[in-house]
Design a protein around this motif. Sequence first.
Motif, PDB file in Angstrom:
ATOM      1  N   THR A 156      31.021 -18.210 -13.802  1.00  0.00           N
ATOM      2  CA  THR A 156      30.978 -16.921 -14.519  1.00  0.00           C
ATOM      3  C   THR A 156      30.452 -16.120 -13.748  1.00  0.00           C
ATOM      4  N   VAL A 194      30.726 -11.663 -12.986  1.00  0.00           N
ATOM      5  CA  VAL A 194      31.399 -10.452 -13.534  1.00  0.00           C
ATOM      6  C   VAL A 194      31.866  -9.816 -12.328  1.00  0.00           C
ATOM      7  N   ASN A 247      40.027  -6.196 -18.412  1.00  0.00           N
ATOM      8  CA  ASN A 247      39.021  -6.320 -19.912  1.00  0.00           C
ATOM      9  C   ASN A 247      40.129  -6.121 -20.425  1.00  0.00           C
ATOM     10  N   LYS A 255      32.187  -3.904 -19.717  1.00  0.00           N
ATOM     11  CA  LYS A 255      32.013  -4.558 -18.286  1.00  0.00           C
ATOM     12  C   LYS A 255      31.881  -6.613 -18.225  1.00  0.00           C
ATOM     13  N   LEU A 256      32.122  -6.982 -19.864  1.00  0.00           N
ATOM     14  CA  LEU A 256      31.755  -8.239 -19.408  1.00  0.00           C
ATOM     15  C   LEU A 256      33.075  -9.166 -19.741  1.00  0.00           C
ATOM     16  N   ASN A 257      33.899  -8.428 -19.773  1.00  0.00           N
ATOM     17  CA  ASN A 257      34.934  -9.286 -20.025  1.00  0.00           C
ATOM     18  C   ASN A 257      35.535  -9.078 -18.614  1.00  0.00           C
ATOM     19  N   ARG A 276      35.547 -10.088 -15.194  1.00  0.00           N
ATOM     20  CA  ARG A 276      35.260 -11.673 -14.471  1.00  0.00           C
ATOM     21  C   ARG A 276      36.317 -12.168 -13.819  1.00  0.00           C
ATOM     22  N   SER A 332      31.690  -6.621 -11.263  1.00  0.00           N
ATOM     23  CA  SER A 332      31.038  -5.435 -11.459  1.00  0.00           C
ATOM     24  C   SER A 332      31.669  -4.936  -9.654  1.00  0.00           C
TER      25      SER A 332
END
Length: 298
Positions: free
Chosen positions: A167, A169, A211, A270-272, A274, A171
């Motif tokens: 995974t 992220v 997200n 942020k984390l979803n 990806r 960003s």
Amino acid sequence: MSGGGHGGGKRKKHEEHEEHENHERWLVSYSDMMTLLMVLFLVLFAMSNVDQTKVIQLQEGFNQAFGTNAVLQGSSSVLQSSASDSAGLDLAAGSGPAGQMTESEQALVKKAVSAAELAKAQTRMLAAEAEAQNLTEAEKKIKAALKKSGLEGDASFTIDSRGLVVTVVTSSVVFSGDSAILRSGGQQILDAVGPTLKSLPNDIEVDGHTNQLPVPTRNYPSAWELSTARASAVVRYLISNEGIAANRLRAVGFAGTKPLISPSDVRSVKLNRRVEIIVLSDLPDDTSSLLPAAAKAI
């Protein structure tokens, strides 16, 4: 003249004798044929005297053990040798008269079923453990490559029923907002991951996720196109820059339908968002479902 006539008479009598012998030779072949027919009928009769009830019950036990109704199917034509015997008898479907088996025979059948089921479960678990070991070794290699490049915190790893999930992220280091153009930071991550992926025999799936924020996209009609475009960008890079065969790769977009953590969690923004690079397992579904447990046991 008389001598010639006498000699001619003898030859005629001899020829008639040979013709008489040829007429009787068919009896030998006829006798052989009748003998063979008698043997054939005796064999068929002996085969028809199988205890059909016990064969049916034994078949049902094997059917439960191996999950198929084809066991002993090839014997149905022999066992159904007469109209009276075949009434209500269908070995191919695993049905038939109730019949009687002794308690010891029933116990043996149940024991065979349990042993077969246990053996199948053990075989699946061994296969899952071997696959989990291979995926874990791949994970170690990728982690080492990321660490060497100073990127060890930019990817996380899990093993689920699909295989090894890497995974990343997405960003601003990987993709800009509302963009599917891979930035230099994302390229560095793929450069570290790529060599190990190329060396593996497994197919690879790249999943794009956004997200759940209801932010309208400007460059794409919706989050579906954006997530798919990001996955496709990763696939294109792996093909053109890492030399991974195109027929081993596929790109899939899920928009925000598969969140990694709950949207109520503040980290989800942020984390979803990806990209997941999945080293796909080629095990059957009933075996690959054991991969998470097998990975924990390593």
